[in-house]
Design an enzyme around this catalytic site. Structure first.
Site, PDB file in Angstrom:
ATOM      1  N   SER A  81      37.605 -30.313  69.391  1.00 27.67           N
ATOM      2  CA  SER A  81      38.363 -30.833  70.534  1.00 27.67           C
ATOM      3  C   SER A  81      37.439 -31.185  71.687  1.00 27.67           C
ATOM      4  CB  SER A  81      39.347 -29.750  70.989  1.00 27.67           C
ATOM      5  OG  SER A  81      39.863 -30.052  72.249  1.00 27.67           O
TER       6      SER A  81
ATOM      7  N   TYR B  22      40.847 -21.454  74.292  1.00 33.86           N
ATOM      8  CA  TYR B  22      40.985 -22.473  73.245  1.00 33.86           C
ATOM      9  C   TYR B  22      39.666 -23.231  73.064  1.00 33.86           C
ATOM     10  CZ  TYR B  22      42.364 -26.901  71.068  1.00 33.86           C
ATOM     11  OH  TYR B  22      42.431 -28.007  70.244  1.00 33.86           O
TER      12      TYR B  22
ATOM     13  N   ILE C 220      54.480 -35.466  87.382  1.00 29.45           N
ATOM     14  CA  ILE C 220      53.016 -35.559  87.286  1.00 29.45           C
ATOM     15  C   ILE C 220      52.415 -34.396  88.064  1.00 29.45           C
ATOM     16  CG2 ILE C 220      51.034 -36.901  88.093  1.00 29.45           C
ATOM     17  CD1 ILE C 220      52.623 -39.425  87.546  1.00 29.45           C
TER      18      ILE C 220
ATOM     19  N   GLY D 222      42.761 -25.631  86.413  1.00 34.23           N
ATOM     20  CA  GLY D 222      42.031 -25.725  85.140  1.00 34.23           C
ATOM     21  C   GLY D 222      42.176 -27.066  84.441  1.00 34.23           C
TER      22      GLY D 222
END
Ligand code: NAD
Length: 315
Positions: free
Chosen positions: A123, A147, A206, A277
């Protein structure tokens, strides 16, 4: 991936995570020219997504016995199974490590026994906030979530298995993938969320000012990249991480406007607090993919979104 013949033929292939979004597309693309198996615990994927001609082994990728059974006699593994959600990895980092890092290690270790090539789903999260965009594979790797760390660990094992044991491993660093069959759950990506809300006439929210950019790559192109990685010259690709994106990016605001336009929705666009983040800018440099895989993205965002408008998201 409809209408294209797979360059992988006459092989026994395992797709881990084949009940999920990318894995189910891959499994379908490998049929009917190959014997296709799927190993999946159906935690986020569903058995119905597995093509009927493939054999589903329901099991955990971190369980060595389940992996050994599913991999018996395989020539090739597309390792897609993972805890995919970044927020979930923040809530449960140990579980994330178990599935993503230990699970990848189990697959690599069994591949050593089977002498199978492993194409591993990594990723763009391994970069964290990229030092520069477009981001090349040689940029610093500073993941900002459990992750991202788990994917970096999996990549490092893949490289080490190539160096130490001569195993043919390729890590594909996916950017933001979208396409038919992607789950629209609480943790789903921005495209499925926006589409669901636009269809329901609800506002598109958003986070922050919407100026953050992403490189959205269609799942058909990701499948092509995987098939190319499976057939590329082993010496050239072994242990090598390769970005898979389009090399283009859009702002989240532009994306929201495009989705309103393709769905004909009159939903409002609203702004909420920026998410801690979140990466500001993301765009893949794809020169290495071009060079090593002959990869070229074929689906632009506008036509890709068009394919989703007729109900192509599940759940
Ligand atoms: P997905 O959630 O649809 O698929 C993941 C599959 O793995 C699911 O079917 C799930 O049931 C299965 N799984 C989870 N834990 C398992 C375990 N312990 N044992 C066996 N199976 C397990 O997600 P996806 O979008 O298809 O992602 C595929 C791969 O691509 C993942 O490795 C993910 O990290 C990577 N990736 C995806 C994106 C994206 O934008 N979708 C971006 C970067 C990387």
């Amino acid at each position: 991936m409809s209408g294209h013949q797979s360059p992988v033929t006459d092989s026994r292939v395992l797709v881990t995570g084949g009940a999920g979004f990318v894995g189910s597309h891959l499994a379908a693309a490998l049929l009917p020219e190959n014997e296709v198996r799927v190993l999946d615990d159906c935690s986020t994927g569903t058995a119905e997504a597995v093509p009927a001609e493939a054999t589903l082994f329901e099991g955990d990728v971190a369980d060595p016995e389940a992996v050994a059974e599913a991999m018996a006699g395989v020539d090739l593994v597309f390792h897609q199974a993972a805890m995919v959600s970044v927020p979930r990895s923040v809530e449960a980092p140990v579980a994330c490590h178990r599935t993503n890092a230990t699970g990848s290690l189990q697959v690599l270790d069994r591949a050593r026994y089977e002498d199978a090539r492993v194409v591993l789903a990594s990723s763009a999260a391994v970069y964290g906030e990229p030092a520069a965009v477009p981001v090349t594979e040689t940029e610093p790797l500073v993941p900002e979530s459990p992750y991202g760390v788990s994917k970096l660990a999996a990549e490092a094992y893949a490289r080490t298995y190539a160096d130490r044991y001569g195993l043919e491993t390729v890590a594909l660093r996916y950017f933001n993938i979208y396409g038919p069959g992607q789950a629209a759950s609480d943790y789903s990506n921005v495209i499925t969320t926006f589409l669901r809300r636009a269809r329901a006439g609800r506002p598109l929210a958003i986070h922050g000012d919407g100026g953050q950019t992403r490189d959205f790559v269609h799942v058909d192109d990701v499948v092509r990249a995987n098939l190319a990685a499976a057939t590329a010259d082993g010496d050239a690709v072994a242990g090598t991480p390769i970005n898979i994106g389009t090399g283009r990016s859009v702002t989240i605001r532009e994306l929201a406007e495009q989705i309103l336009s393709v769905t004909g929705s009159d939903s409002d666009i609203v702004h909420t607090d920026a998410r801690e983040g979140d990466v500001e800018d993301s765009r893949a440099a794809i020169d290495r993919a071009r060079q090593l895989l002959g990869y070229e993205p074929t689906v632009d965002l506008e036509s890709g979104l068009g394919t989703l408008v007729d109900g192509g998201t599940r759940r």
